[in-house]
Design an enzyme around this catalytic site. Structure first.
Site, PDB file in Angstrom:
ATOM      1  N   ASN A  11     -41.199  -0.597  77.114  1.00  0.00           N
ATOM      2  CA  ASN A  11     -40.268  -1.731  76.352  1.00  0.00           C
ATOM      3  C   ASN A  11     -39.400  -1.128  75.462  1.00  0.00           C
ATOM      4  OD1 ASN A  11     -39.741  -3.502  74.317  1.00  0.00           O
ATOM      5  ND2 ASN A  11     -41.744  -4.857  74.901  1.00  0.00           N
ATOM      6  N   GLY A  12     -38.138  -1.221  75.837  1.00  0.00           N
ATOM      7  CA  GLY A  12     -36.890  -0.707  75.213  1.00  0.00           C
ATOM      8  C   GLY A  12     -36.984  -1.179  73.669  1.00  0.00           C
ATOM      9  N   ASP A  73     -50.907  -1.383  71.830  1.00  0.00           N
ATOM     10  CA  ASP A  73     -51.213  -2.761  72.326  1.00  0.00           C
ATOM     11  C   ASP A  73     -51.344  -3.701  71.517  1.00  0.00           C
ATOM     12  OD1 ASP A  73     -52.000  -3.483  74.994  1.00  0.00           O
ATOM     13  OD2 ASP A  73     -53.878  -4.207  73.848  1.00  0.00           O
TER      14      ASP A  73
END
Length: 204
Positions: A11-12, A73
């Site tokens: 995820n950039g 997470d």
């Protein structure tokens, strides 16, 4: 030579967020993403809790790369849904993406009155070193859920989440600037707790 840390995510936006936190704290760390290391099979995130899944990702990243690894997470815990979608947040609509997840959640909460639309974004960050040392921290961000999507910033459930914080002034998470979100968010709160450990890593 600058010390390196691997963020175990594709995820950039998460990568950019961690880099902003490291820069703002003046920590001399080179933050790498998964695209910067040799590819390895993605682990199965089958943990029952955010803590379980963060450790699964960080442990395999540290093992495969030989670098200190950080994994997050995170998800949305909705009061009226007994804490769901929780660890299933990213796959709530069956893996059909953010828009489908948001529409399903809106449908599930259609009859829930405004005073019972409380929720919290939760982020658990696990830092695992090649020597086996593990640090796990948790951040929560309370708010309420809107009845329609608002804003174009952020990702995931951001357009539905109205933070309780005065700074947000009734705006959704997707209407905040990156700097505002960093100072308030669940991930920002979790990462802030890791700053001492990241400083120690940079000093080695």
């Amino acid at each position: 030579m600058t010390a390196k840390i691997l963020l175990a995510s594709n995820n950039g936006k998460k990568l950019a967020e961690l880099r902003r936190v490291v820069d703002a704290a003046g920590i001399g760390l080179d933050v790498l993403g998964l695209a910067d290391v040799e590819p390895y099979p993605e682990p199965v995130e089958d943990g029952a809790t955010f803590e379980d899944n963060a450790l699964i990702k960080a442990r395999i990243a540290a093992e495969k790369s030989g670098l200190p690894a950080l994994a997050d997470d995170s998800g949305l815990a909705v009061d009226a849904l007994n804490g769901m979608p929780g660890v299933l947040s990213a796959r709530w609509s069956g893996g059909h993406g953010d828009a489908a997840n948001n529409q399903l959640l809106l449908a599930q909460l259609g009859d829930v009155p405004d005073e019972r639309r409380g929720a919290a974004f939760v982020s658990v960050c696990a830092l695992v070193l090649p020597n086996g040392s593990e640090t796990v921290v948790r951040g929560e961000w309370r708010g309420t859920l809107a009845r329609e999507e608002r804003g174009a910033n952020g990702f995931g459930y951001d357009p539905l989440f109205i933070p309780d914080d005065d700074l947000a002034a009734g705006r959704s998470s997707a209407e905040l600037t990156a700097a505002e979100k960093d100072s308030l968010s669940h991930r920002g709160k979790a990462l802030a707790q890791l700053v001492p450990a990241l400083r120690a890593l940079a000093a080695e």
